[in-house]
Design an enzyme around this catalytic site. Sequence first.
Site, short mmCIF file in Angstrom:
data_model
loop_
_atom_site.label_atom_id
_atom_site.label_comp_id
_atom_site.label_asym_id
_atom_site.label_seq_id
_atom_site.Cartn_x
_atom_site.Cartn_y
_atom_site.Cartn_z
N GLU A 48 35.23 -8.07 21.25
CA GLU A 48 34.03 -7.57 21.93
C GLU A 48 32.82 -8.31 21.35
O GLU A 48 32.59 -8.26 20.15
CB GLU A 48 33.89 -6.06 21.71
CG GLU A 48 32.68 -5.45 22.39
CD GLU A 48 32.50 -3.98 22.02
OE1 GLU A 48 31.38 -3.48 22.25
OE2 GLU A 48 33.44 -3.35 21.50
N ASP A 59 23.00 1.27 19.54
CA ASP A 59 23.39 0.65 18.28
C ASP A 59 22.66 1.24 17.08
O ASP A 59 21.47 1.55 17.14
CB ASP A 59 23.14 -0.86 18.34
CG ASP A 59 24.01 -1.54 19.37
OD1 ASP A 59 25.20 -1.21 19.42
OD2 ASP A 59 23.51 -2.41 20.12
#
Length: 256
Positions: A48, A59
């Site tokens: 990924e 994030d």
Amino acid sequence: MNFIDERFERLKKEGKKAFIGYVTFGYPTFEETLWFIKLVYSYVDILEIGFPFSDPIADGEIIQKASIKALSEGVKLSHLFESIEKFKKDKPVVLMLYANTVYKRGIDRFFESCKACGVDGVIIPDVSFEESFEFKEVAEKFGIVYIDLVSISSLERAKMIGRQSRGFLYCVSRKGVTGFKGQIDDRIFTFLKELKTVTSTPLAVGFGIKSKEDVQKFKDLADGIVIGSAIITKIDEGKDKLEDFLKEISESLKDK
């Protein structure tokens, strides 16, 4: 059957769960990023790659810092596509990026570029399931798997999404952002068991998984484990520490 499906089928026959490793493109530097990507790719089952964004809402601190550093290196989406062409071989590659980046390039042009360089799947974390269909329609046209995320906050919603999912279903192990240092929410275990009753799509668990001990907790319930922030941390510690970590996680996912 797409390349991601084929990989999960192969791993199932081998008695292994998928190691899905995340790296931020452009980190730690533009010159070094391809070298580190190739190293991670050599150990994982699915790679990924996150394309940096200035406001990465999903994030945590570690990947946010990596994104800021990568952006300062001047990376462009075209650089990412060129890099994937250079290393893509026998394992799937999934992109994780934010919707604004896709819109900026144009949805059709973006997925056409993905197909041309060998991308197999795409995750867009800031797009809800209801808003995802404009992306899914174009992704399907170019043979790219659009991967859905589900959260423990709503099991019934997750079941609904799971019934329609493709590739693998990215199951967020707890509320919050990637790389969170707290405890894994115990509800995730019941969540995974329930999801298994309504979908045959492989379940991959991510957010906050950072050690072989964490991996063992999910090994019997999940089909894959996503590790991102811990890999970024090991990149900071150097090649040897990173490689030791990748070996350890890969071994821990084998059926013993």
